[in-house]
Design a protein around this motif. Structure first.
Motif, mmCIF file in Angstrom:
data_model
loop_
_atom_site.group_PDB
_atom_site.id
_atom_site.type_symbol
_atom_site.label_atom_id
_atom_site.label_comp_id
_atom_site.label_asym_id
_atom_site.label_seq_id
_atom_site.Cartn_x
_atom_site.Cartn_y
_atom_site.Cartn_z
ATOM 1 N N PHE A 135 88.068 33.474 79.384
ATOM 2 C CA PHE A 135 88.799 32.495 78.580
ATOM 3 C C PHE A 135 88.913 31.172 79.344
ATOM 4 N N LEU A 136 88.236 30.141 78.813
ATOM 5 C CA LEU A 136 88.294 28.808 79.401
ATOM 6 C C LEU A 136 88.730 27.787 78.350
ATOM 7 N N ASN A 137 89.663 28.182 77.518
ATOM 8 C CA ASN A 137 90.194 27.281 76.498
ATOM 9 C C ASN A 137 91.162 26.266 77.116
ATOM 10 N N TYR A 138 91.256 25.101 76.488
ATOM 11 C CA TYR A 138 92.233 24.073 76.884
ATOM 12 C C TYR A 138 92.127 23.709 78.374
ATOM 13 N N ARG A 139 90.921 23.543 78.881
ATOM 14 C CA ARG A 139 90.720 23.196 80.303
ATOM 15 C C ARG A 139 90.305 21.745 80.497
ATOM 16 N N ASN A 140 90.243 20.981 79.418
ATOM 17 C CA ASN A 140 89.832 19.576 79.487
ATOM 18 C C ASN A 140 88.456 19.427 80.140
ATOM 19 N N LEU A 141 87.550 20.323 79.805
ATOM 20 C CA LEU A 141 86.205 20.311 80.384
ATOM 21 C C LEU A 141 85.323 19.294 79.659
ATOM 22 N N HIS A 142 84.692 18.430 80.443
ATOM 23 C CA HIS A 142 83.745 17.462 79.893
ATOM 24 C C HIS A 142 82.304 17.925 80.100
ATOM 25 N N VAL B 183 77.183 17.361 69.973
ATOM 26 C CA VAL B 183 76.456 16.628 68.932
ATOM 27 C C VAL B 183 75.237 17.403 68.449
ATOM 28 N N VAL B 184 74.555 18.097 69.360
ATOM 29 C CA VAL B 184 73.308 18.786 69.027
ATOM 30 C C VAL B 184 73.370 20.222 69.528
ATOM 31 N N VAL B 185 72.947 21.166 68.699
ATOM 32 C CA VAL B 185 72.748 22.534 69.156
ATOM 33 C C VAL B 185 71.367 22.593 69.800
ATOM 34 N N PRO B 186 71.280 22.802 71.110
ATOM 35 C CA PRO B 186 69.989 22.712 71.804
ATOM 36 C C PRO B 186 69.069 23.888 71.489
ATOM 37 N N GLU B 187 67.782 23.702 71.774
ATOM 38 C CA GLU B 187 66.799 24.748 71.530
ATOM 39 C C GLU B 187 67.096 26.006 72.334
ATOM 40 N N ALA B 188 67.744 25.833 73.493
ATOM 41 C CA ALA B 188 68.017 26.970 74.372
ATOM 42 C C ALA B 188 68.911 28.008 73.702
ATOM 43 N N ILE B 189 69.638 27.620 72.659
ATOM 44 C CA ILE B 189 70.527 28.566 71.995
ATOM 45 C C ILE B 189 69.743 29.739 71.419
ATOM 46 N N GLY B 190 68.483 29.506 71.083
ATOM 47 C CA GLY B 190 67.655 30.554 70.482
ATOM 48 C C GLY B 190 67.310 31.684 71.421
ATOM 49 N N SER B 191 67.567 31.514 72.716
ATOM 50 C CA SER B 191 67.254 32.560 73.694
ATOM 51 C C SER B 191 68.397 33.543 73.899
ATOM 52 N N LEU B 192 69.531 33.294 73.282
ATOM 53 C CA LEU B 192 70.657 34.232 73.385
ATOM 54 C C LEU B 192 70.439 35.357 72.370
ATOM 55 N N MET C 195 85.566 28.878 74.968
ATOM 56 C CA MET C 195 85.702 27.532 75.522
ATOM 57 C C MET C 195 86.188 26.566 74.441
ATOM 58 N N LYS C 196 87.195 26.998 73.699
ATOM 59 C CA LYS C 196 87.746 26.181 72.621
ATOM 60 C C LYS C 196 88.543 24.993 73.159
ATOM 61 N N ARG C 197 88.571 23.929 72.359
ATOM 62 C CA ARG C 197 89.414 22.748 72.594
ATOM 63 C C ARG C 197 89.236 22.171 74.003
ATOM 64 N N ASN C 198 87.984 21.847 74.287
ATOM 65 C CA ASN C 198 87.640 21.088 75.486
ATOM 66 C C ASN C 198 86.976 19.790 75.035
ATOM 67 N N SER C 199 86.203 19.179 75.897
ATOM 68 C CA SER C 199 85.512 17.931 75.552
ATOM 69 C C SER C 199 84.029 18.029 75.872
ATOM 70 N N LEU C 200 83.448 19.208 75.721
ATOM 71 C CA LEU C 200 82.029 19.409 75.992
ATOM 72 C C LEU C 200 81.185 18.603 75.007
ATOM 73 N N THR C 201 80.102 18.040 75.513
ATOM 74 C CA THR C 201 79.197 17.259 74.660
ATOM 75 C C THR C 201 77.834 17.916 74.498
ATOM 76 N N THR C 202 77.510 18.876 75.359
ATOM 77 C CA THR C 202 76.216 19.530 75.288
ATOM 78 C C THR C 202 76.297 20.905 75.925
ATOM 79 N N LEU C 203 75.238 21.684 75.780
ATOM 80 C CA LEU C 203 75.140 23.013 76.379
ATOM 81 C C LEU C 203 73.951 23.029 77.334
ATOM 82 N N PRO C 204 74.010 23.790 78.412
ATOM 83 C CA PRO C 204 72.914 23.819 79.389
ATOM 84 C C PRO C 204 71.682 24.529 78.850
#
Length: 390
Positions: free
Chosen positions: A21-28, A78-87, A48-57
């Motif tokens: 659980f990494l919710n409400y951690r103000n993660l950018h 903003v964008v769901v990256p192509e890497a999501i398809g590998s999960l 990882m709810k309610r943070n400030s993430l802009t992208t996924l690795p």
């Protein structure tokens, strides 16, 4: 805060936690500790709810290969990256309340995905590859900017709950009527002007919500015995004609593009042997501004119904009309009758809700409930003149 975060992730790695659980951690940014070394190989659920993430690795699947549920609600992605398809093991993905403008086609590779939530984003379209999600049961794409739905969505054979509220849809793809498992369809707050006439034919579909579609004038009669939400529908003096085959608006125009005058349109009819069954005169008025035109199939069925039953009374006429057996069976038993004039209805109805006064519930006098009555009419004229006292 950073040291506390590193400690939380380190403990999860050492103790082989399945939930983090990494919710409400103000993660950018996505925490590097999650991606260090071999990652968290045992992790199945990441919150990882309610943070400030802009992208996924890009190496998310490599570092978290056993991820089953990923919750990224309320970030700035903003964008769901192509890497999501590998999960490949992912079953639940929540990207609601982000800034999504694009969902990559690779999302179709998530063959184990059961729940996809993309509500409250900026999406204008969904990739056709969504139709490859054979195990998908829940799809929530409400509050976006969608103008259409992908045609291949009807290939999601396990889809049970589809929510498309508050978008910009002006029609429902007829293919959705083929979804064998769909139980609840919610399309409130769109721009729908009509619904496919066979919507509701499936026994599985029990709940349909089309509230606040102000241009919607009638409902398919297959929804007659379903749970329907239809508040805020507009009932005006005109009604566009609907084509059952393509569910598109029909207008009749001359070669120069101007509307054809009523006198220029020939009256349509059915012929069977020596008998001719004429359609109502209203058919000639298609394309005018002040008519009350029903779908052509509905007009045809009603005319055949009255002709067929009048001919049945003629004992000297043993075979009144040559029609397919399935059609004759439908003429024997319409899907409903108008509460105002008892006209048979086959493909479309016009609902009117009468909220009645509150009454005590039987056996529970300390509770009260509001009893309502839904009337079904055959036309806008009957709808406007029907009253419970009439």
């Amino acid at each position: 805060m950073a040291s506390e975060l590193c400690k939380t992730i380190s403990v999860a790695r050492l103790e082989k936690h399945k939930n983090l659980f990494l919710n409400y951690r103000n993660l950018h940014h996505f925490p590097l500790e999650l991606l260090k070394d071999e990652g968290l190989q045992y992790l199945e659920r990441l919150y990882m709810k309610r943070n400030s993430l802009t992208t996924l690795p890009e190496n998310l699947a490599q570092k978290l290969p056993n991820l089953v549920e990923l919750y990224l609600h309320s970030n700035n992605i903003v964008v769901v990256p192509e890497a999501i398809g590998s999960l490949v093991k992912l079953q639940c993905l929540d990207l609601s309340d982000n800034a999504l403008e694009i969902v990559c086609p690779e999302i179709g590779r998530l063959r184990a995905l059961r729940h996809l939530r993309l509500a409250n984003n900026q999406l204008q379209f969904l990739p056709p590859e969504v139709g490859d999600l054979k195990e998908l049961q829940t799809l929530d794409i409400s509050t976006n900017r969608l103008l259409t739905l992908p045609e291949r969505l009807h290939m999601c054979l396990s889809l049970q709950y589809l929510t498309v509220d508050r978008n910009r849809l002006w029609y429902v793809p007829r293919h959705l009527c083929q979804l064998p498992s769909l139980n609840e369809l919610s399309m409130a707050g769109n721009r729908l002007a009509f619904l496919p006439l066979d919507l509701g034919r499936s026994r599985e579909l029990q709940y349909v919500y089309v509230d606040n579609n102000i241009h919607l004038k009638g409902l398919p009669s297959y929804l007659y015995n379903k749970v329907i939400g239809c508040s805020g529908l507009l009932y005006c003096c005109t009604c566009c004609s609907l084509c059952l085959e393509c569910s598109l608006r029909i207008s009749i125009y001359s070669s120069c593009g101007a509307p054809i005058q009523v006198s220029e349109v020939k009256l349509l009819s059915f012929s069977s042997g020596q008998r001719t069954v004429f359609l109502p005169a209203e058919v000639k008025a298609i394309g005018t501004e002040h008519d009350h035109v029903l779908p052509l199939q509905e007009l045809a069925m009603r005319s055949l119904y009255h002709t067929y039953h009048s001919l049945l009374k003629d004992l000297n006429f043993l075979s009144p009309i040559s029609l397919p057996r399935s059609l004759l069976e439908l003429l024997h038993c319409p899907l409903g009758h108008c509460h105002r004039c008892s006209e048979p209805m086959f493909t479309i109805v016009y609902p009117k809700l009468f909220p009645l006064r509150e009454t005590p519930m039987a056996g529970l006098h300390q509770w009260r409930t509001t009893v309502s009555f839904v009337a079904y009419c055959c036309s806008t004229q009957c709808l406007q003149t029907f009253d419970l006292l009439s």
